[in-house]
Design a protein around this motif. Structure first.
Motif, mmCIF file in Angstrom:
data_model
loop_
_atom_site.group_PDB
_atom_site.id
_atom_site.type_symbol
_atom_site.label_atom_id
_atom_site.label_comp_id
_atom_site.label_asym_id
_atom_site.label_seq_id
_atom_site.Cartn_x
_atom_site.Cartn_y
_atom_site.Cartn_z
ATOM 1 N N ASP A 254 -5.591 8.854 -10.207
ATOM 2 C CA ASP A 254 -5.062 8.606 -8.861
ATOM 3 C C ASP A 254 -6.035 7.784 -8.019
ATOM 4 O OD1 ASP A 254 -2.859 10.012 -9.528
ATOM 5 O OD2 ASP A 254 -3.357 11.825 -8.405
ATOM 6 N N ILE A 255 -7.331 8.005 -8.247
ATOM 7 C CA ILE A 255 -8.342 7.282 -7.472
ATOM 8 C C ILE A 255 -8.305 5.792 -7.802
ATOM 9 C CG2 ILE A 255 -10.815 7.023 -7.074
ATOM 10 C CD1 ILE A 255 -11.117 10.015 -7.530
ATOM 11 N N ILE A 256 -8.198 5.487 -9.077
ATOM 12 C CA ILE A 256 -8.138 4.083 -9.495
ATOM 13 C C ILE A 256 -6.850 3.437 -8.999
ATOM 14 C CG2 ILE A 256 -8.073 2.540 -11.484
ATOM 15 C CD1 ILE A 256 -9.812 4.542 -12.972
ATOM 16 N N GLN A 257 -5.751 4.182 -9.030
ATOM 17 C CA GLN A 257 -4.481 3.660 -8.524
ATOM 18 C C GLN A 257 -4.564 3.390 -7.020
ATOM 19 O OE1 GLN A 257 -1.167 6.156 -9.446
ATOM 20 N NE2 GLN A 257 0.362 4.742 -8.630
ATOM 21 N N ALA A 258 -5.223 4.294 -6.295
ATOM 22 C CA ALA A 258 -5.402 4.100 -4.852
ATOM 23 C C ALA A 258 -6.277 2.880 -4.569
ATOM 24 C CB ALA A 258 -6.020 5.350 -4.234
ATOM 25 N N MET A 259 -7.230 2.618 -5.447
ATOM 26 C CA MET A 259 -8.088 1.456 -5.274
ATOM 27 C C MET A 259 -7.297 0.162 -5.386
ATOM 28 S SD MET A 259 -11.001 0.287 -4.521
ATOM 29 C CE MET A 259 -12.022 1.759 -4.603
ATOM 30 N N ASP A 260 -6.231 0.166 -6.192
ATOM 31 C CA ASP A 260 -5.358 -0.992 -6.279
ATOM 32 C C ASP A 260 -4.726 -1.278 -4.924
ATOM 33 O OD1 ASP A 260 -3.879 -3.045 -7.779
ATOM 34 O OD2 ASP A 260 -2.144 -1.787 -7.352
ATOM 35 N N LEU A 302 -4.073 -8.609 12.720
ATOM 36 C CA LEU A 302 -5.372 -8.432 12.044
ATOM 37 C C LEU A 302 -5.908 -7.020 12.255
ATOM 38 C CD1 LEU A 302 -7.871 -9.435 10.536
ATOM 39 C CD2 LEU A 302 -8.713 -10.374 12.710
ATOM 40 N N LYS A 303 -5.817 -6.538 13.480
ATOM 41 C CA LYS A 303 -6.309 -5.189 13.794
ATOM 42 C C LYS A 303 -5.554 -4.127 12.992
ATOM 43 C CE LYS A 303 -7.113 -2.069 17.690
ATOM 44 N NZ LYS A 303 -6.966 -1.885 19.163
ATOM 45 N N ASP A 304 -4.235 -4.275 12.903
ATOM 46 C CA ASP A 304 -3.425 -3.321 12.129
ATOM 47 C C ASP A 304 -3.792 -3.359 10.639
ATOM 48 O OD1 ASP A 304 -2.121 -2.593 14.434
ATOM 49 O OD2 ASP A 304 -0.370 -3.896 14.079
ATOM 50 N N ALA A 305 -4.043 -4.568 10.126
ATOM 51 C CA ALA A 305 -4.413 -4.713 8.711
ATOM 52 C C ALA A 305 -5.745 -4.038 8.432
ATOM 53 C CB ALA A 305 -4.470 -6.190 8.333
ATOM 54 N N ILE A 306 -6.694 -4.186 9.351
ATOM 55 C CA ILE A 306 -8.009 -3.549 9.187
ATOM 56 C C ILE A 306 -7.869 -2.023 9.232
ATOM 57 C CG2 ILE A 306 -10.263 -3.198 10.265
ATOM 58 C CD1 ILE A 306 -10.135 -6.128 11.183
ATOM 59 N N THR A 307 -7.021 -1.526 10.128
ATOM 60 C CA THR A 307 -6.807 -0.073 10.243
ATOM 61 C C THR A 307 -6.266 0.509 8.943
ATOM 62 O OG1 THR A 307 -6.369 -0.276 12.627
ATOM 63 C CG2 THR A 307 -5.594 1.727 11.529
ATOM 64 N N VAL A 308 -5.283 -0.192 8.354
ATOM 65 C CA VAL A 308 -4.702 0.271 7.084
ATOM 66 C C VAL A 308 -5.756 0.261 5.986
ATOM 67 C CG1 VAL A 308 -3.026 -0.266 5.281
ATOM 68 C CG2 VAL A 308 -2.366 -0.443 7.690
ATOM 69 N N ARG A 309 -6.527 -0.809 5.918
ATOM 70 C CA ARG A 309 -7.574 -0.909 4.890
ATOM 71 C C ARG A 309 -8.591 0.234 4.999
ATOM 72 N NH1 ARG A 309 -11.911 -5.514 5.636
ATOM 73 N NH2 ARG A 309 -12.532 -3.949 7.177
ATOM 74 N N LYS A 311 -8.207 3.149 6.407
ATOM 75 C CA LYS A 311 -7.587 4.451 6.106
ATOM 76 C C LYS A 311 -7.560 4.688 4.596
ATOM 77 C CE LYS A 311 -4.600 5.256 10.114
ATOM 78 N NZ LYS A 311 -3.199 5.391 10.594
ATOM 79 N N ILE A 312 -7.218 3.647 3.853
ATOM 80 C CA ILE A 312 -7.206 3.768 2.389
ATOM 81 C C ILE A 312 -8.620 4.029 1.875
ATOM 82 C CG2 ILE A 312 -6.729 2.578 0.224
ATOM 83 C CD1 ILE A 312 -4.564 0.996 1.692
#
Length: 380
Positions: A254-260, A302-309, A311-312
């Motif tokens: 799951d960790i490797i999949q999340a890294m994708d 851009l701000k929203d994209a950074i927030t998502v990144r 969080k992951i």
């Protein structure tokens, strides 16, 4: 002059007759059939008389007299002996050349070299920070070695790793392709771990650091026996950390999949940032309301994209820690290791198994360091 006429006439007649006879015999020989073919003489080696050059199976037919046959029979034994000696000599040279080529190939194909082990041992000793050593002046000795640090240290110029590659990028691929192949890590560990431990101890004996003495004074000195023992003990800690993180990642797909998902989010940030920078430049140039609104909208994306990144990223780090059964209390380093595993494995189960095997070897090496530290203390 009259006395010379008769000899000259006789000479001319003889010359004409001789020339005519010579032309006649040449024409007669040229009319012979030369299409008949016979086998090559038996004394010629099947791969050529020199042992290297190929020969034709047939040769042009020439008259062979009884005398020539006798001569050939008399010389065949000598010729065979000479060719056997020549062939034997060439085979010896060929074997020597083959052995030399094999050694060169072995050197080129070798990933782990003595120079690499020297540099790796030096890295361990250099990253040992004894009590009161400068510039950090720590209250207790520790090792500043890390997975990212060592990957950067050897990743930029290989530092003794010697694959046969055209450039640094293909070299890295070649290294990890070989090291992560099935059984390679265990093989290399068994071959080099004892000599590696000896090299670390040797580096500890020859190393020198600056130590604070108080009141602004300092001295440069080598490590004491107590400090050399501590060097082994504290250097085992980073190994245990990396081993624990690698194990938690390799045992949980799951960790490797999340890294994708993280890699995709990272690319989205890069794309959004490019758009934002372009719109911002247009806004600064035109100063129009429309241009400013476009720049503001691009900035929000851009701000929203950074927030998502992020969080992951946080989710992956927390998941590693929840699965980890060892020292995994440095989330930044844990995430870096997870990203490294994703890039090296990319769903290749064989490589993931090799990484899991490597984590066990790191734990084993950490135990060996503790044993060496105890041995130094016992000999103090």
């Amino acid at each position: 002059m009259k006395n010379l006429k008769l000899p000259i006439i006789i000479f001319v007649i003889v010359f004409v007759i001789s020339t005519a006879a010579f032309i006649f015999f040449i024409n007669r020989d040229s009319e012979k059939n030369i299409t008949d073919k016979v086998d090559a003489p038996s004394w010629i080696h099947e791969n050529g008389s020199s042992g290297r050059l190929p020969i034709s199976a047939k040769v042009v037919n020439q008259p062979v007299t009884t005398q020539q046959n006798a001569t050939a029979n008399n010389t065949s034994t000598t010729s065979n002996a000479n060719n056997n000696a020549l062939s034997k000599s060439l085979n010896i040279k060929k074997n020597k050349t083959s052995n030399l080529a094999a050694k060169v190939t072995k050197i080129k194909d070798s990933i782990i070299t003595n120079l690499f082990l020297e540099n790796l041992a030096g890295y361990v000793a250099d990253n040992y920070q004894p009590t009161n050593s400068l510039p950090y002046n720590p209250a207790h000795g520790y090792s500043s070695a890390s997975f990212k640090g060592i990957n950067t240290y050897f990743g930029l110029n290989l530092m003794g790793l010697m694959p046969e590659a055209d450039n640094i990028i293909s070299a890295r691929k070649s290294i990890w392709k070989n090291i992560l192949s099935q059984g390679m890590l265990s093989k290399e560990y068994e071959k080099y771990h004892e000599s590696f431990m000896d090299l670390i101890e040797e580096k500890g004996i020859t190393a020198e650091k600056k130590f604070a003495l108080g009141e602004g004074r300092s001295e440069v000195r080598s490590f004491t026996a107590k400090e050399r023992a501590e060097m082994f003990s504290v250097s085992a800690a980073p190994l245990r950390h990396v081993a624990a993180v690698l194990t938690s990642i390799a045992e949980n797909p799951d960790i490797i999949q999340a890294m994708d998902g993280y890699i995709k989010a990272e690319k989205r940030v890069e794309s959004a940032n490019a758009v934002f920078q372009s719109e911002l430049a247009k806004s600064n140039y035109s100063q129009s309301v429309v241009a400013k609104n476009k720049a503001s909208h691009a900035g929000k994306i851009l701000k929203d994209a950074i927030t998502v990144r992020e969080k992951i990223k946080a989710g992956i780090s927390n998941k590693i820690k929840s699965f980890c059964t060892g020292p995994c209390d440095t989330p930044e380093d844990s995430f870096y290791i997870a990203k490294w595993v994703f890039r090296r494995a990319k769903g290749n189960q064989s490589r993931i198994e090799s990484i899991l095997s490597g984590s066990k070897l790191l734990s084993k090496l950490a135990n060996q360091m503790e044993i060496r530290a105890e041995a130094i203390r016992n000999n103090m």
